[in-house]
Design an enzyme around this catalytic site. Structure first.
Site, PDB file in Angstrom:
ATOM      1  N   LYS A   1     -15.750  14.505   7.867  1.00 45.59           N
ATOM      2  CA  LYS A   1     -15.785  13.051   8.020  1.00 45.59           C
ATOM      3  C   LYS A   1     -16.233  12.506   6.659  1.00 45.59           C
ATOM      4  CE  LYS A   1     -16.281   9.171  10.654  1.00 45.59           C
ATOM      5  NZ  LYS A   1     -15.279   8.589  11.543  1.00 45.59           N
TER       6      LYS A   1
ATOM      7  N   ASP B   1     -20.863  10.662  14.677  1.00 46.84           N
ATOM      8  CA  ASP B   1     -19.512  11.207  14.843  1.00 46.84           C
ATOM      9  C   ASP B   1     -19.380  12.558  14.151  1.00 46.84           C
ATOM     10  OD1 ASP B   1     -18.885   8.941  16.234  1.00 46.84           O
ATOM     11  OD2 ASP B   1     -17.675   8.032  14.654  1.00 46.84           O
TER      12      ASP B   1
ATOM     13  N   GLU C   1     -11.367  13.276   9.637  1.00 50.03           N
ATOM     14  CA  GLU C   1     -11.340  12.025  10.385  1.00 50.03           C
ATOM     15  C   GLU C   1     -11.655  10.870   9.444  1.00 50.03           C
ATOM     16  OE1 GLU C   1     -13.677   9.469  13.759  1.00 50.03           O
ATOM     17  OE2 GLU C   1     -13.901  11.649  13.844  1.00 50.03           O
ATOM     18  N   GLY C   2     -10.654  10.039   9.214  1.00 54.48           N
ATOM     19  CA  GLY C   2     -10.844   8.887   8.347  1.00 54.48           C
ATOM     20  C   GLY C   2     -11.678   7.811   9.017  1.00 54.48           C
TER      21      GLY C   2
ATOM     22  N   ARG D   1      -6.850   6.212  26.501  1.00 52.24           N
ATOM     23  CA  ARG D   1      -7.285   5.134  27.389  1.00 52.24           C
ATOM     24  C   ARG D   1      -8.795   4.958  27.265  1.00 52.24           C
ATOM     25  NH1 ARG D   1      -4.836   6.309  32.040  1.00 52.24           N
ATOM     26  NH2 ARG D   1      -3.191   4.799  31.598  1.00 52.24           N
TER      27      ARG D   1
END
Length: 239
Positions: A43, A55, A116-117, A177
């Site tokens: 990250k 994250d 993960e950008g 979702r």
């Protein structure tokens, strides 16, 4: 100066913030681990840290990599904002060349690098340099994560158009979702995205409770149950 070559892996981007990039990334990392790969999460910049990058921690726990947890996040910033603004608030600047160097160093420690950008493709890191510029330098295929919510057709089409405009390869699109009750428009989203962009959505991750979203194995199970196996193997380099 950007290192030569490109690592083996994926660059995960979103159509907006809060679309579930980390959720999908965690699922992919744990699935890669279960299939015998040595996944390495990265990250580059995480904002809204208090003070630890939550994250990045979730990615590390999902992958169980050989690298120490602090190595997953190159730059942790407190302000919940675009990386360039968050860095300015702390009196620092983000160096994309150093991020690329770190990515290559981390890639050498495993066989599947998942980056993960921050936010979407045009989120700025420094000056006018965005996720697009980082993805171009890394030459990794994009996995685009989008909500099933209203507006996702436009957001996804714009993201894919920007990727194409910059010559970025797209590995796929996954919908996520984020609300418990599906909206009436949701069944048609994937078909509209395919009509507008020529790209089929790989699958839709169903809504999961907060408890389930914190369990990498449950997330991996959900991904495995809603995305065809051949697509998952392709995302993980054929594993």
């Amino acid at each position: 100066m950007t290192p030569r070559g490109s690592p083996q892996g994926l660059f995960v981007t979103g159509t907006d913030t809060g679309v579930g990039k980390t959720t999908v990334s965690v699922a992919l990392l744990r699935l890669a681990l279960r299939r015998g790969l040595r996944p390495i999460p990265f990250k580059p910049v995480e904002t809204g840290c208090d003070p630890d990058p939550a994250d990045a921690g979730a990615l590390w726990r999902a992958a169980r990599p050989t690298i120490p947890q602090p190595d997953v996040c190159f730059q942790a910033l407190r302000l919940p904002a675009a990386p360039s603004l968050a860095a300015t608030a702390e009196g620092t600047r983000i160096d994309l060349d150093l991020i690329v160097e770190r990515a290559h160093a981390l890639a050498a420690k495993g066989d599947f690098l998942l980056i993960e950008g921050a936010g979407g493709l045009l989120v700025p890191y420094v000056d006018a340099l965005t996720n697009v510029d980082l993805a171009v330098r890394l030459a990794l295929p994009l996995l685009v994560v989008a909500r099933t919510a209203l507006g996702t057709v436009n957001h996804t089409a714009l993201t894919l158009r920007e990727a194409g405009r910059n010559g970025l390869a797209v590995a796929g699109v996954i919908l996520n979702r984020t609300t418990e009750r599906p909206a009436p428009h949701e069944p048609g989203n994937a078909e509209l995205i395919a009509t507008l962009t020529g790209r089929q959505v790989l699958g839709t991750l169903p809504y999961l409770s907060v408890g389930a979203r914190s369990d990498p194995d449950l997330l991996a199970d959900a991904l495995e149950g809603n995305v065809p196996d051949d697509a998952l193997r392709a995302l993980m380099g054929g594993a």
